[in-house]
Every structure is written in C-alpha cells, then in structure tokens.
Design a protein around this motif. Sequence first.
Motif, mmCIF file in Angstrom:
data_model
loop_
_atom_site.group_PDB
_atom_site.id
_atom_site.type_symbol
_atom_site.label_atom_id
_atom_site.label_comp_id
_atom_site.label_asym_id
_atom_site.label_seq_id
_atom_site.Cartn_x
_atom_site.Cartn_y
_atom_site.Cartn_z
ATOM 1 N N GLU A 22 40.051 40.374 93.459
ATOM 2 C CA GLU A 22 41.083 39.751 94.740
ATOM 3 C C GLU A 22 41.667 38.778 94.735
ATOM 4 O OE1 GLU A 22 41.067 42.212 97.086
ATOM 5 O OE2 GLU A 22 40.159 43.624 95.517
ATOM 6 N N GLY A 23 42.891 39.231 95.648
ATOM 7 C CA GLY A 23 43.729 38.057 96.368
ATOM 8 C C GLY A 23 44.252 36.966 95.014
ATOM 9 N N SER A 24 44.493 37.444 93.419
ATOM 10 C CA SER A 24 45.447 37.072 93.132
ATOM 11 C C SER A 24 46.975 36.520 93.269
ATOM 12 C CB SER A 24 45.381 38.243 91.742
ATOM 13 O OG SER A 24 43.904 38.299 91.332
ATOM 14 N N ALA A 25 47.696 35.379 92.624
ATOM 15 C CA ALA A 25 48.195 35.032 93.299
ATOM 16 C C ALA A 25 49.563 35.751 93.170
ATOM 17 C CB ALA A 25 48.484 33.483 92.762
ATOM 18 N N TYR A 26 49.436 36.262 91.350
ATOM 19 C CA TYR A 26 50.559 37.318 90.364
ATOM 20 C C TYR A 26 50.352 38.167 90.611
ATOM 21 C CZ TYR A 26 52.847 32.780 91.826
ATOM 22 O OH TYR A 26 53.776 31.999 92.956
ATOM 23 N N PRO A 27 49.707 38.836 90.387
ATOM 24 C CA PRO A 27 48.585 40.113 89.939
ATOM 25 C C PRO A 27 49.209 41.025 88.935
ATOM 26 C CG PRO A 27 49.158 41.117 91.963
ATOM 27 C CD PRO A 27 50.019 39.809 92.202
ATOM 28 N N VAL A 28 50.498 40.478 88.080
ATOM 29 C CA VAL A 28 50.999 41.758 86.772
ATOM 30 C C VAL A 28 50.653 40.534 84.777
ATOM 31 C CG1 VAL A 28 53.366 41.691 85.913
ATOM 32 C CG2 VAL A 28 53.330 41.845 88.058
ATOM 33 N N PHE A 29 49.553 41.441 84.845
ATOM 34 C CA PHE A 29 49.124 41.296 83.572
ATOM 35 C C PHE A 29 49.899 40.656 82.377
ATOM 36 C CE2 PHE A 29 47.333 41.819 79.628
ATOM 37 C CZ PHE A 29 45.841 41.145 79.955
ATOM 38 N N GLY A 30 49.549 39.491 82.226
ATOM 39 C CA GLY A 30 50.421 39.431 81.080
ATOM 40 C C GLY A 30 52.293 38.456 81.774
ATOM 41 N N ALA A 31 52.589 38.605 82.805
ATOM 42 C CA ALA A 31 53.340 37.629 83.503
ATOM 43 C C ALA A 31 53.572 36.292 82.221
ATOM 44 C CB ALA A 31 52.931 37.780 84.397
#
Length: 644
Positions: free
Chosen positions: A532-541
């Motif tokens: 929760e609250g991840s700043a950039y929730p694209v895995f592996g970005a």
Amino acid sequence: MDNRTFVLAALFAPLLLGAQETILPEPVQSPDRDGIPFRYNGLLSVGNSIGSASMVAEGVITTAAHVVFDEEDLAWEDISDIEYYPEYNRPTPLGPEGTSVPVLGFARWTSYGSRVENDDSGEGLSSPDTFNLDFYVGHLSRFAREPNLAEFPEVHIDAENEVGILRDQREKMIVGYPADTDFIDSSDRGLMHRTAPADYFTWWGGLEDFTSTWRDSEDFWTATYDFEGVTTYGGNSGGPMYVRNEFGEWMIAGIVVGSNGSDGVFIRGIDEAAWDLIEETIEARGNPPLRRVEDLVVSQAPGAEAVALDWTDASDEENAYRVLRLDTGGWEILATLEADSDAYLDETALAGHVYHYTVQPVLGNGSIGPRSPVQSVSLSGSNAPAAEHLGEPLLSFVNSGDSNWHLDEANRLRAGKVRSLGASSLKLELVGPGTLDFTWAVSSEENPDYRNPSSPNQDSIYDAVYLYLDGELISDEREPVFISGLDISETRSLQVPPGPHVVEWRYEKDPYTTEGDDTAYLDDLTWTPGSEGSAYPVFGAFAFGDSGWNGSSWFGAHNVDDFPWAGHINLGWLYLRPGNGVDLFAYSPLPELGELYTSPSLFPYFYHFGRESWVLYIEGTGEFGQRAWFWDIHPENSGYFQTH
C-alpha cells in the motif's frame, strides 16, 4: 660508457612483502635459439661494452637508454660505435665477433640525459624518475638482408592511466646476454640466456610511495615495473620482457632497465609514449607503412543486438586483420578479415552486456602488428541470462566495468575475470520502494588484518565484492558493505527507497595477489515491491531516457512526472492505484477503458471492469491513448474496439 646494472634496493626494500626464490638465468640451448621468441633477440655492442636488444619491427630494435649513454661524460654514444648482432650466441670475453649490422638512426627521450645528470640517488643507484625514460629505439640499414631482421613479435602497448599487462598473472620471461659476472660460468658469458617463464610477483614499479598520480617529473605516465624474485646481470640491460598472450603467442611488453639488487629486476613497459618512439623509428627507416589502427570506433548497431566496428585501413603491408573482443575476462579472436578491411559487424553481442574491442594487422610473413587502442561499448537492454538465472526475468540487469557477469560451467552467476585494479559490475535498475533479498558469495584474497588496530594494513580490504546503491558504496554502521575471502557466502536484505535506483554488485581487485577463484557469485535474488502506498507500482520498472520516464520489460514506457497519473506511451493517461505486489490497478479517463487491472503474468490482457470481461490489448497500437486496439474475449461481446 658505464654499462653497469642499475640498483634501487635501498629505496624499494621497505615495500617488499617477502622475497620469492630468486630465478637465475640459464643459457638458451642451440636447438632453441632459432625458435620463437629467442630469434627476435640480439646483442648490442657499444664501444667496449655490450647490452641486449630485440626486434620490434622490420629492422627496428629496442634497448635501454643507459646502454647507449655515457654516464661519466653525460653524453650519448656516437652512433657509429653501435652495432647490432642478431641472434648472437657465442661467448664474448673480449667483445662480440661475427656479422653485425650498424645502427643508422634512433629515437629517444632527450631529457633522459638531464635526468641522469640530476639524479642524486647515489653511486650505482637510479631513481624511478630516471628509469621511466630509460628507453631507446634504433633502426638498422635497409640494405641488410639477414632474414632474422624481418621477423618480430607482437608489440603489446599498454594504455595510459591503467595498470599494464605486466601485472597480469601470465607466463613471462626475460632474454639477454649476461656479461662478465661471478654468477655465470665463464664459458657461458655472453651467450644468449633466458629467465624461465613464470608468473612472477610484480609490483607496479614499487612506486606507490613516490607518487599518487603515477606520473613523473615531466608528466610521463609511469610505466616501470619491479619483478620480485627474478635476477639479471650486466649485459642483460635492454633485453626484452616477453609475455604470453591469450593464444599462446609471445609478445614483447617491456625491456630490462636495471635490477633491484638480488631481489628483482626492473622493466620499462611499452606504453603509448614508448610506441610513439617505435613508430617514429619505423617511419625514419622508410619501412612500408604498417599502421597501427588508431581510429577504431565501436557503437551499438541501431535497432539491433549487434556492435558495429569501423576503422581506417591505413596500412599497406597487412595480409589480414584480426578483430578481438573482451567479454568475460579473456580476449578472443572474433574474426579474421581480409586485407584492406575497415569494418566489421559483431552480431553475437548480447543486450545488457559491456564489450571491449581491438583490431590488429597480420603481415604476410606471419608477424603480428600491435593492437589498436581498446574501445568499449555498453549495449542497451537487459542481461537476460542473469535475469532468468536469478528467477526475476522481468527485472532489468546490465553489466559494466571490465568484464561481464556470466553463467559458468557450474551454472553459477559469477563476476567476469578482472585484472589488477579492475572491476566487474552487475547492476539492477529498478523503481522503489521495495525489499531486495539475495545471496552473494566470494572466493578471493582476504586481508586477515582488516580492522586490526595493531596492523599497518588495517584499512586495506584487498579483493572483495561490494554493494553499491546509485553509485555510492553502501555502509552499515559506518563500515562498507562487502564480503572478502575464500568461499564466503552471505544472505542479505536491502531496503530500496522510493523512486528510481541502481543496485550494483561490484567485484574489485587490489594491485597485488590473486587467491581462490578470484571472483564473486550472486544467487537467490527476490524483489518484493512495497505494498500500500507504493510510489511507482509497476513491477520491474526502471528509469530510462529523459527525466521522468520509466521503462518496463512488460508494461512499456511511461512518464511519471505527475504521479499518480502516468502517461503511457501507447495507452495515454492512466491513474495508477496502489497495487498489491506485482498487480497493477489503473483508471483511464478514456470512455472506452475506465477501470482496468493487469499484472506481468497477464499482460497484454486486462480485466475491464466496465465490460466485466477480459480484453486483449493489441501491443504497439495507440498514440498516447488514441487509436489503441483491443479485443473483447467475452463470448457475448467478442470483437475489436478502439480508443478515440
């Protein structure tokens, strides 16, 4: 002229870590002296004294400057008194006999004489400053037709600002003509001698206490080396130091300029400045142009996992060109091209790897010209073998440094082979926050006295693998994070803060000893994004290109300057909602899309909440939200639809 051997034992004695067994020279037997590399060596007669010299090009020889310099009169010897005897092999109690070739011209550093004059090291001693210019190149008559004047070894040229090849642990030997000495049987004096091939312990000139810049009083790069455990005698001065290349061929990499008492021998390496003297002499003799490739350019071929090499064919004498590549630590011959070639395309290069290239000419008589200055290129994309092996195929790994991390024969991900003061790095580009768990191991030289307050070496780490974040060495309670030693393994967690970052595992070597496998290993890596609250929730970005743009091996390019809004290069504006690990929830303001859900294992399929069905995105379609095509797979709504 005083042809005595120079000595520097008083200055270097404090630097030696313990002498190796001294290796005495031995006579080259008659059947051997016609073979390689002995036939490249010759005796130099200068008035009533002798020295050694060796072929480096057709009719061109190198020796030590002090062999042809009168240290009492502080003057260069008259060139008419200098004679070269190729492949000489007979006792010389009163002077050389037989056929000789006059030296007709030369190139040298003229300030060598002033350095000798101003050297206050003491009688029989010489400073590192003087040794560093102790190099002389002469050319022989063009009318001399002896066949042994047309053959020569590959000349290895060290790049400035790098530790030279003489520091490598590879087969080496010196060849020369010992003069009158109690250590050589009287019947053998003046015969061709050799010092047996060995991996001699080599100090970088032992100069660590003399300079921090590795440059001398006239800003010449310091190219002097001290070989511990090897001995030499009067008459050996100017003789070649031969080293084996990766293909078993002997190269000349330096010349003997003096001795460190009975503890070692000093070698003046052949660097770019020394090569300039050799090339000047080749031209002065009027040889057909054998041009070293000076303008090699390497670059990643547009849109391909390939490297393009281009150079100027400025040589008139080559029979072929060899293209060499350094990958995991050793040079390999990538291709042998026909004469007059000036380009090559390496289509075996891999994404996310760093490569080093050099080109060298091969002559019709089989002699090999010097290699070009090395040029390097880092390929874009991810190191797929590393990502697959670590079980994280969606993460972006790239190599940097002197050689690539790779899978070895035991299927372990290991650092590439590196030389003294070199490094092999594996970098992971990602966007946090999250937790990175991994196991790393090392097999290397270790300093057992690290942080031992009673040891003068307490601050030295020796060889080790280090952990970096964004180019800065990570510290743990003010101690650098590293592991060093034989068969050391450790499991570790790293908390990656929000935003784009680069985690790096870097295996680094010090200037000296090698132990164990001399490498590092990486295994069991897991990346867990923040919840929760991840700043950039694209895995592996990972961050790439212009500021604000992120890349992803599965989701594609997206700009996050206005997070939580992200501008996808194809799908347009998406509001990225807090995800759950690898899942991605997004809202599109486009009426055809709305609320969407996907993940790395599902993409390019999205769950379309408005349609209550799964839709297939046709990858590559769409121009920032416009004209993106989808296929609704629900039986009742099946068919294509497009954004507008």
